[in-house]
Each structure stands twice: as C-alpha cells, then as structure tokens.
Design a protein around this motif. Structure first.
Motif, short mmCIF file in Angstrom:
data_model
loop_
_atom_site.label_atom_id
_atom_site.label_comp_id
_atom_site.label_asym_id
_atom_site.label_seq_id
_atom_site.Cartn_x
_atom_site.Cartn_y
_atom_site.Cartn_z
N ASP A 57 8.12 -35.48 9.70
CA ASP A 57 9.30 -35.79 10.50
C ASP A 57 8.92 -36.44 11.83
OD1 ASP A 57 10.94 -34.82 8.53
OD2 ASP A 57 11.33 -32.90 9.52
N PHE A 58 7.83 -35.97 12.44
CA PHE A 58 7.38 -36.59 13.70
C PHE A 58 7.02 -38.05 13.46
CE2 PHE A 58 4.31 -37.96 16.80
CZ PHE A 58 4.83 -37.49 18.01
N ALA A 59 6.27 -38.31 12.38
CA ALA A 59 5.87 -39.69 12.07
C ALA A 59 7.09 -40.56 11.81
CB ALA A 59 4.94 -39.70 10.86
N ARG A 60 8.04 -40.06 11.03
CA ARG A 60 9.25 -40.82 10.69
C ARG A 60 10.11 -41.10 11.92
NH1 ARG A 60 13.12 -37.14 7.92
NH2 ARG A 60 13.34 -36.61 10.12
N ASP A 61 10.20 -40.11 12.81
CA ASP A 61 11.07 -40.24 13.97
C ASP A 61 10.43 -41.00 15.13
OD1 ASP A 61 12.88 -38.74 12.52
OD2 ASP A 61 12.43 -36.86 13.57
N ASN A 62 9.09 -41.12 15.12
CA ASN A 62 8.37 -41.77 16.21
C ASN A 62 7.32 -42.73 15.66
OD1 ASN A 62 9.31 -39.87 18.60
ND2 ASN A 62 8.68 -38.52 16.93
N PRO A 63 7.73 -43.70 14.85
CA PRO A 63 6.74 -44.52 14.14
C PRO A 63 5.77 -45.28 15.04
CG PRO A 63 8.94 -45.49 13.95
CD PRO A 63 9.11 -44.12 14.53
N ALA A 64 6.27 -45.87 16.12
CA ALA A 64 5.37 -46.63 17.00
C ALA A 64 4.41 -45.71 17.73
CB ALA A 64 6.17 -47.47 17.99
N LEU A 65 4.89 -44.58 18.19
CA LEU A 65 4.03 -43.61 18.87
C LEU A 65 2.99 -43.05 17.91
CD1 LEU A 65 3.25 -41.88 21.30
CD2 LEU A 65 5.09 -40.29 20.66
N TYR A 66 3.41 -42.69 16.72
CA TYR A 66 2.50 -42.16 15.69
C TYR A 66 1.39 -43.17 15.40
CZ TYR A 66 1.31 -40.51 10.91
OH TYR A 66 0.68 -40.09 9.77
N ASP A 67 1.76 -44.43 15.25
CA ASP A 67 0.77 -45.48 15.00
C ASP A 67 -0.19 -45.60 16.18
OD1 ASP A 67 -0.28 -47.93 13.61
OD2 ASP A 67 0.54 -48.90 15.40
N LEU A 68 0.35 -45.60 17.39
CA LEU A 68 -0.50 -45.71 18.58
C LEU A 68 -1.46 -44.53 18.69
CD1 LEU A 68 -1.19 -47.07 21.34
CD2 LEU A 68 0.55 -45.55 22.33
N MET A 69 -0.97 -43.33 18.45
CA MET A 69 -1.79 -42.13 18.58
C MET A 69 -3.06 -42.24 17.74
SD MET A 69 1.38 -39.44 18.33
CE MET A 69 0.45 -38.25 17.37
N PHE A 70 -2.90 -42.57 16.48
CA PHE A 70 -4.06 -42.59 15.60
C PHE A 70 -4.94 -43.81 15.82
CE2 PHE A 70 -1.49 -39.33 13.58
CZ PHE A 70 -2.46 -38.36 13.36
N ARG A 71 -4.33 -44.93 16.21
CA ARG A 71 -5.17 -46.09 16.53
C ARG A 71 -6.01 -45.82 17.76
NH1 ARG A 71 -3.22 -50.31 18.33
NH2 ARG A 71 -1.00 -49.86 18.46
N GLN A 72 -5.44 -45.18 18.76
CA GLN A 72 -6.18 -44.91 19.99
C GLN A 72 -7.30 -43.89 19.78
OE1 GLN A 72 -5.13 -47.73 21.90
NE2 GLN A 72 -5.89 -46.30 23.40
#
Length: 199
Positions: A102-117
């Motif tokens: 649900d966190f990934a679905r609701d915050n896709p750009a943040l989720y992507d940034l978190m793991f890329r960083q």
C-alpha cells in the motif's frame, strides 16, 4: 547566510531543513522525480534558492534526506499494520506485506526514490542508512518466527522481501495491466502460507 525572513518562513515547517524535506515530498507526489530540484524545493519552502546549501550537500544530499524520511514513514506504516493485525506470526507477516504494498502504491515516486538512493553509490548517507535499517528490521523481526533451526535468517527475509517488493514493482511499472487476469496482492501473499513456523 539564512535571513531572518527565511527563518520565519521555515518556522512554519519546524525549521528550514524540515521545510525543505517537506517541500521535496510535496514535489515528488505532485511532479515525480523529474520535478524535484533544489530551486523548486526552496521556492515551495518560501526561502531563497541558496538556502538549501546550509543543510544539504547539493541535490544528492536533499534526495538522501527525503529518502530517509520516506523510509521512516514506510516503517511506521508497516509497524502500524502489524500492531493492528491479530497477534499471531502469519497474520502479522501478511499485515506488514500489505502495508509495504500500500505504501508503494500510494507513494510511487517516493518509493522509487527511496530504493534508488539507498542502493546508489552516491547515496546512503548515515541518516538514510539508519532509516533503511529501521524499515528492514520491521521485515526481519516479523520473519523471525519462520526461521527454522539452523537456517540463515536472510533466507526467509529474502523470500518474503522478493515476493512483496517484486509484486509492488511490477504493479508500479505497469507490467500487470488492468486487462490481464492477475492475482491480487492478497492472492500473491497466499504464498506465505508455505512458510513453516519454527518450533
């Protein structure tokens, strides 16, 4: 030098650093990663374009701080789901996985940034490392009852993490389109039923 006006404006967000992180979270949600710049964060926080330099080592430093905040939010969501679930190991494990998705679905750009960083060579500040570790510890602690005697804990953790992270990523990148008959997240998590509880 930060002006008194900048300090006053930042005070509405707690302080200048908090204001810039919050501005970054807002920009991410609104415009995605491509819309996140130091200048835009400063403008949204109501400070000069030079103000971020007082707290961050350029854009990479700000991105690390935003990602660290994301991991704190992520851990909070998973912990809250675990606490709200029936207090038995499998229910708690399913709950954190649903929170993860649900966190990934609701915050896709943040989720992507978190793991890329956190996985990038240029990222992983000490703050980001701590926040990422906290989120992973939620997963590890919830997997612990399923680690069999003599088994490395990382085996179960990797199985569960691969399952939910992989599914969330496939959904976010559009590989599980609406026109396909696909399993829901709860169907996918049915595979957790194959995990045996340790005696």
């Amino acid at each position: 030098m930060t002006t008194s006006l900048e300090k006053s404006r930042a005070g509405a967000h707690g302080d200048l650093r908090e204001g810039l992180i919050n501005a970054g979270l807002t920009l991410l949600a609104r415009d995605g990663t491509s819309g996140l710049t130091l200048r835009k964060c400063a403008a949204l926080a109501g400070v000069s374009h030079a103000a971020p330099a007082h707290h961050f080592d350029g854009l990479p430093g700000l991105l690390d701080a935003i990602a660290a905040r994301g991991f704190e939010m992520f851990a909070d969501v998973m912990e809250a789901r675990a606490e709200a679930a029936p207090q038995e190991p499998r229910a708690r494990l399913e709950a954190i996985c649903l929170g993860y998705f649900d966190f990934a679905r609701d915050n896709p750009a943040l989720y992507d940034l978190m793991f890329r960083q956190i996985w990038s060579l240029g990222g992983a500040s000490e703050e980001l490392g701590r926040s990422g570790t906290r989120a992973y510890t939620v997963l590890a602690d919830t997997c612990a009852p399923f680690v069999l005697p003599g088994q490395e804990p990382g085996v179960v953790e990797t199985q569960v993490w691969s399952l939910i992270h992989g599914y969330a990523t496939l959904v976010l990148v559009g590989k599980l389109g609406r026109n396909r008959a696909i399993a829901s997240v709860t169907d996918v998590l049915g595979l957790l039923g194959g995990l045996a509880l340790a005696d």
